[in-house]
Motif scaffolding. Structure first.
Motif, PDB file in Angstrom:
ATOM      1  N   VAL A 191      80.683  50.790 -90.823  1.00 27.95           N
ATOM      2  CA  VAL A 191      82.015  51.088 -91.323  1.00 27.95           C
ATOM      3  C   VAL A 191      82.910  51.671 -90.227  1.00 27.95           C
ATOM      4  CG1 VAL A 191      81.379  53.423 -92.074  1.00 27.95           C
ATOM      5  CG2 VAL A 191      83.250  52.225 -93.226  1.00 27.95           C
ATOM      6  N   LYS A 192      84.206  51.363 -90.322  1.00 26.23           N
ATOM      7  CA  LYS A 192      85.218  51.872 -89.394  1.00 26.23           C
ATOM      8  C   LYS A 192      86.411  52.393 -90.199  1.00 26.23           C
ATOM      9  CE  LYS A 192      83.233  49.859 -85.696  1.00 26.23           C
ATOM     10  NZ  LYS A 192      81.960  49.572 -86.400  1.00 26.23           N
ATOM     11  N   THR A 193      87.183  53.278 -89.577  1.00 21.91           N
ATOM     12  CA  THR A 193      88.468  53.621 -90.174  1.00 21.91           C
ATOM     13  C   THR A 193      89.348  52.367 -90.138  1.00 21.91           C
ATOM     14  OG1 THR A 193      89.529  54.267 -88.101  1.00 21.91           O
ATOM     15  CG2 THR A 193      88.275  55.974 -89.281  1.00 21.91           C
ATOM     16  N   PRO A 194      90.360  52.266 -91.006  1.00 23.41           N
ATOM     17  CA  PRO A 194      91.235  51.078 -90.979  1.00 23.41           C
ATOM     18  C   PRO A 194      91.850  50.829 -89.605  1.00 23.41           C
ATOM     19  CG  PRO A 194      91.613  52.326 -92.988  1.00 23.41           C
ATOM     20  CD  PRO A 194      90.691  53.159 -92.141  1.00 23.41           C
ATOM     21  N   TYR A 195      92.239  51.903 -88.917  1.00 27.18           N
ATOM     22  CA  TYR A 195      92.839  51.716 -87.596  1.00 27.18           C
ATOM     23  C   TYR A 195      91.818  51.156 -86.611  1.00 27.18           C
ATOM     24  CZ  TYR A 195      95.180  52.574 -83.167  1.00 27.18           C
ATOM     25  OH  TYR A 195      95.730  52.409 -81.928  1.00 27.18           O
ATOM     26  N   CYS A 196      90.653  51.790 -86.548  1.00 30.77           N
ATOM     27  CA  CYS A 196      89.643  51.332 -85.598  1.00 30.77           C
ATOM     28  C   CYS A 196      89.149  49.928 -85.931  1.00 30.77           C
ATOM     29  CB  CYS A 196      88.454  52.300 -85.579  1.00 30.77           C
ATOM     30  SG  CYS A 196      88.870  53.948 -84.957  1.00 30.77           S
ATOM     31  N   ASP A 197      89.085  49.615 -87.219  1.00 29.15           N
ATOM     32  CA  ASP A 197      88.536  48.331 -87.630  1.00 29.15           C
ATOM     33  C   ASP A 197      89.430  47.160 -87.242  1.00 29.15           C
ATOM     34  OD1 ASP A 197      86.662  46.647 -88.994  1.00 29.15           O
ATOM     35  OD2 ASP A 197      88.105  46.488 -90.617  1.00 29.15           O
ATOM     36  N   SER A 198      90.735  47.282 -87.482  1.00 28.48           N
ATOM     37  CA  SER A 198      91.574  46.091 -87.309  1.00 28.48           C
ATOM     38  C   SER A 198      92.906  46.309 -86.615  1.00 28.48           C
ATOM     39  CB  SER A 198      91.846  45.460 -88.682  1.00 28.48           C
ATOM     40  OG  SER A 198      92.469  46.399 -89.546  1.00 28.48           O
ATOM     41  N   MET A 251      75.714  51.523 -70.503  1.00 28.76           N
ATOM     42  CA  MET A 251      76.806  52.275 -71.114  1.00 28.76           C
ATOM     43  C   MET A 251      76.307  52.913 -72.406  1.00 28.76           C
ATOM     44  SD  MET A 251      80.025  53.223 -71.125  1.00 28.76           S
ATOM     45  CE  MET A 251      80.728  52.185 -69.849  1.00 28.76           C
ATOM     46  N   LYS A 252      76.548  54.191 -72.559  1.00 31.27           N
ATOM     47  CA  LYS A 252      76.171  54.904 -73.772  1.00 31.27           C
ATOM     48  C   LYS A 252      76.803  54.219 -74.987  1.00 31.27           C
ATOM     49  CE  LYS A 252      76.933  59.527 -75.744  1.00 31.27           C
ATOM     50  NZ  LYS A 252      77.587  60.820 -75.480  1.00 31.27           N
ATOM     51  N   GLU A 253      76.005  53.991 -76.054  1.00 29.62           N
ATOM     52  CA  GLU A 253      76.468  53.177 -77.169  1.00 29.62           C
ATOM     53  C   GLU A 253      77.633  53.800 -77.928  1.00 29.62           C
ATOM     54  OE1 GLU A 253      73.451  52.574 -80.081  1.00 29.62           O
ATOM     55  OE2 GLU A 253      72.883  54.688 -80.197  1.00 29.62           O
ATOM     56  N   TYR A 254      77.774  55.133 -77.877  1.00 28.74           N
ATOM     57  CA  TYR A 254      78.859  55.770 -78.616  1.00 28.74           C
ATOM     58  C   TYR A 254      80.150  55.861 -77.812  1.00 28.74           C
ATOM     59  CZ  TYR A 254      75.595  56.942 -82.316  1.00 28.74           C
ATOM     60  OH  TYR A 254      74.699  56.852 -83.342  1.00 28.74           O
ATOM     61  N   ILE A 255      80.149  55.356 -76.570  1.00 30.04           N
ATOM     62  CA  ILE A 255      81.391  55.295 -75.807  1.00 30.04           C
ATOM     63  C   ILE A 255      82.221  54.129 -76.335  1.00 30.04           C
ATOM     64  CG2 ILE A 255      82.427  54.935 -73.538  1.00 30.04           C
ATOM     65  CD1 ILE A 255      81.044  57.652 -73.947  1.00 30.04           C
ATOM     66  N   ALA A 256      83.447  54.425 -76.763  1.00 26.73           N
ATOM     67  CA  ALA A 256      84.323  53.395 -77.322  1.00 26.73           C
ATOM     68  C   ALA A 256      84.801  52.449 -76.223  1.00 26.73           C
ATOM     69  CB  ALA A 256      85.514  54.056 -78.011  1.00 26.73           C
ATOM     70  N   TYR A 257      85.430  51.355 -76.620  1.00 22.87           N
ATOM     71  CA  TYR A 257      85.951  50.404 -75.638  1.00 22.87           C
ATOM     72  C   TYR A 257      86.901  51.080 -74.662  1.00 22.87           C
ATOM     73  CZ  TYR A 257      83.957  46.652 -78.454  1.00 22.87           C
ATOM     74  OH  TYR A 257      83.082  45.834 -79.124  1.00 22.87           O
ATOM     75  N   CYS A 258      87.654  52.067 -75.126  1.00 22.41           N
ATOM     76  CA  CYS A 258      88.644  52.750 -74.295  1.00 22.41           C
ATOM     77  C   CYS A 258      88.042  53.877 -73.456  1.00 22.41           C
ATOM     78  CB  CYS A 258      89.759  53.306 -75.161  1.00 22.41           C
ATOM     79  SG  CYS A 258      89.198  54.608 -76.298  1.00 22.41           S
ATOM     80  N   GLY A 259      86.773  54.205 -73.682  1.00 26.69           N
ATOM     81  CA  GLY A 259      86.133  55.281 -72.931  1.00 26.69           C
ATOM     82  C   GLY A 259      85.995  56.583 -73.691  1.00 26.69           C
ATOM     83  N   LEU A 260      86.681  56.732 -74.841  1.00 28.11           N
ATOM     84  CA  LEU A 260      86.511  57.940 -75.643  1.00 28.11           C
ATOM     85  C   LEU A 260      85.092  58.000 -76.218  1.00 28.11           C
ATOM     86  CD1 LEU A 260      89.915  58.037 -77.573  1.00 28.11           C
ATOM     87  CD2 LEU A 260      89.222  59.471 -75.641  1.00 28.11           C
ATOM     88  N   GLY A 276      81.436  54.600 -85.449  1.00 29.09           N
ATOM     89  CA  GLY A 276      81.623  54.446 -84.010  1.00 29.09           C
ATOM     90  C   GLY A 276      82.269  53.117 -83.678  1.00 29.09           C
ATOM     91  N   CYS A 277      83.084  53.126 -82.654  1.00 29.60           N
ATOM     92  CA  CYS A 277      83.885  51.963 -82.276  1.00 29.60           C
ATOM     93  C   CYS A 277      83.031  50.727 -81.998  1.00 29.60           C
ATOM     94  CB  CYS A 277      84.718  52.313 -81.040  1.00 29.60           C
ATOM     95  SG  CYS A 277      85.681  50.960 -80.348  1.00 29.60           S
ATOM     96  N   ARG A 278      81.926  50.907 -81.261  1.00 29.74           N
ATOM     97  CA  ARG A 278      81.103  49.758 -80.852  1.00 29.74           C
ATOM     98  C   ARG A 278      79.798  49.665 -81.635  1.00 29.74           C
ATOM     99  NH1 ARG A 278      79.199  49.273 -75.813  1.00 29.74           N
ATOM    100  NH2 ARG A 278      79.134  51.501 -75.399  1.00 29.74           N
TER     101      ARG A 278
END
Length: 257
Positions: free
Chosen positions: A59-66, A1-10, A53-55
């Protein structure tokens, strides 16, 4: 799986929050903050737009982080992505993403990466597939593949499959039809089917080739291409110009050390 693909597939690689972060682009941060504030009816400030990046560790945005329920669920279940979850087809949280984004759904499919030695019965099909993409005689591919399958050479053939369908591939040969016979061996016949491009398939195959060849003591590798900007992402460096057999113009030679 490509490392920049998020858990949701985005695909985080194209996310403007990530682009603003890696390029230190404050103007883009302000643009993203304003856009996301309107879409979510909540105040989002530019200083929140920091994400690699999600995975990806960092650093993450607050939404993505938690706050993201999909990421929290996948982390709790220790999944690589939602594509490895048995409830993927019925998950309402994931469905809110994949119903409106065909690429996200496609990114979560499980593609299979193999060498021809893993599936030798595919040899004729694989040779026909490469012939159809590059118009090199099928028998030329078969000759190289037979040598690989019988152990006469370690120069291999590498494939990405979607089910039983070949969607990407490349090989290693001594010389890819150019005048620098000293620059060998060459990665050749790099191709990804058009509907599957921009998912990291070619990049993963390139990394697979490099690792496999290096494990057999074969390094560096070379390839000829007219592309610029793509191979550099995967550790390849421009080396020189070479003359292709029967070609009027010189072409670019790359090296992976």
């Amino acid at each position: 799986m490509k490392e920049y693909i998020a858990y949701c597939g985005l695909d985080c690689e194209s996310c403007e929050a990530r682009l603003a972060t890696v390029h230190h682009d404050d103007a883009l941060r302000r643009k993203v903050a304003e856009l996301w504030s309107g879409l979510n009816d909540v105040k989002i400030t530019p200083d929140m737009i920091h994400c690699v990046g999600c995975r990806i560790d960092g650093v993450k945005t607050p939404y993505c982080d938690s706050l993201c329920p999909i990421r929290r669920c996948a982390l709790g279940r220790k999944l690589e992505t939602c594509g490895g979850c048995g409830e993927m087809g019925t998950c309402e949280k994931l469905g809110a993403i994949t119903r409106n984004n065909a690429d996200a759904s496609r990114n979560l499919r499980g593609y299979t990466y193999i060498t021809l030695r893993d599936r030798p019965e595919l040899m004729d099909t694989v040779a026909e597939w490469f012939h159809g993409k590059w118009r090199v005689p099928k028998e030329a591919y078969l000759e190289c593949m037979r040598a690989y399958l019988t152990g006469a050479t370690e120069y291999g053939w590498y494939l990405c499959l979607d089910g039983d369908r070949i969607i990407g591939g490349m090989g290693v040969i001594e010389n890819d039809f150019h005048d620098r016979k000293d620059l060998a061996p060459n990665v050749c016949a790099v191709y990804t089917e058009e509907p599957y491009r921009c998912q990291g398939i070619a990049g993963r195959l390139l990394n697979m080739v490099v690792a496999d060849m290096r494990s057999k003591g074969v390094s560096p590798l070379y390839l000829v291409t007219d592309h610029t900007g793509f191979y550099e992402r995967y550790g390849w460096e421009f080396l020189c110009m070479v003359q292709g057999d029967g070609e009027p113009e010189m072409t670019r030679m790359y090296i992976h050390r």
